[in-house]
Design a protein around this motif. Structure first.
Motif: not given
Length: 326
Positions: A171-184
């Motif tokens: 996701l980071q390589r594809h420039a997905f906005p990291v502030e939108k990610i929530q990991v559980l």
């Protein structure tokens, strides 16, 4: 009335058996039942203080005779093994997913899929209305104040194939906005330290070992998840999802739910480790398309809402209680 629950949990087995049985335990305890898990000593690291540890299954057969109800959620038990338990305790409740163990006797069988069982099962409980979800999912849905905005990533209690880190990196390589990610992360998630290090480096929100997951799902625009019991939780919360299949026993669930249109899936459990990175890229491709497809997500939410109401644990506990006590 006393119920014994035979279920194990480990990194290899995962936490799903334990979680769904615990949901039923809570509902039974609310009706006055005493409940105890029976756990093999090899899985003691994932047990609780009140669990009964055993060294072999013969010990469990003896214990089964002394209970009023036995709940069995264990893939090690094939039809002949279930038969032995039934001979000791006819009030036998079997949880199943795959319906691939042949004909076996039981008073009840629960499968949240639409499966058919032999006449040796007295009362089959099949379909998503019987999905055993934790108590937090039985509460009425709260009104939506703001549109959900997060991409929720939750790969089960143990993340046995260690997919979370690779998904985040992609996701980071594809420039997905990291502030939108929530990991559980589950309390016992594999590779958790590396996942936490990567998340801190890129400012990704991460929570581990949380007791209540519903608030995170309520804020999810889309999810990446393992396709175990979480499938029914996400359906209950109306979250469009791209599932990562990490175990063979998830096959039937996905075969039934993907054609309904509210979710997609990418299979990992049948791949060698060397090929998982390519499959992660496939999964992330699906995620990026779904993230931008508001029409699909809206249709998915409508479909998911019609499937699971979150009352399965209470419903099942009441069926058992009415049969044995009322």
């Amino acid at each position: 009335m006393k119920a014994l629950i035979r279920a194990d949990a480990s990194v290899q087995i995962g936490m799903g058996h334990r979680v769904r049985c615990q949901a039923l335990v809570v509902a039974l305890q609310a009706l006055g039942w005493q409940c105890q898990f029976v756990v093999h000593r090899d899985c003691a690291a994932f047990s609780e203080l009140n669990d009964r540890l055993i060294d072999d299954e013969c010990e469990f057969l003896i214990l089964a005779m002394e209970a009023d109800l036995v709940i069995l959620d264990h893939y090690q038990y094939q039809a002949s093994d279930i038969e032995k338990v039934y001979q000791q305790q006819t009030n036998l409740f079997v949880l199943d997913d795959m319906n691939d163990r042949g004909a076996f006797p039981a008073r009840w069988v629960l499968n949240p899929l639409h499966e058919r069982y032999s006449s040796r099962v007295i009362t089959p409980l099949t379909g998503p209305q019987f999905a055993l979800l934790r108590p937090e999912f039985s509460a009425p849905a709260e009104p939506i104040i703001a549109p959900p905005e997060k991409l929720l990533i939750t790969l089960g209690g143990t993340d046995p194939l260690m997919l979370t880190l690779g998904i985040l990196q992609s996701l980071q390589r594809h420039a997905f906005p990291v502030e939108k990610i929530q990991v559980l992360l589950g309390k016992n998630a594999a590779n958790s330290e590396a996942v936490k290090t990567f998340s801190e480096q890129y400012g990704i929100q991460l929570a581990q070992g949380v007791v209540e997951v519903r608030p995170f799902m309520a804020n999810a625009r889309l999810a990446i998840a393992a396709a175990g019991g979480t499938l029914f939780e996400l359906a209950c919360m109306r979250v469009p999802t791209v599932f990562a299949q990490v175990a063979d026993n998830q096959t039937r669930s996905l075969e039934e739910h993907v054609p309904l249109g509210w979710c997609q899936c990418v299979r990992f459990d049948d791949l060698p480790e060397a090929k998982r990175s390519d499959q992660i890229e496939t999964l992330v491709h699906y995620v990026l398309l779904a993230w931008s497809d508001s029409a699909w997500r809206q249709a998915s939410r409508v479909t998911a809402q019609s499937l699971v109401d979150g009352q399965g644990s209470v419903r099942v506990a009441q069926i058992i209680h009415n049969a044995l006590v009322a």
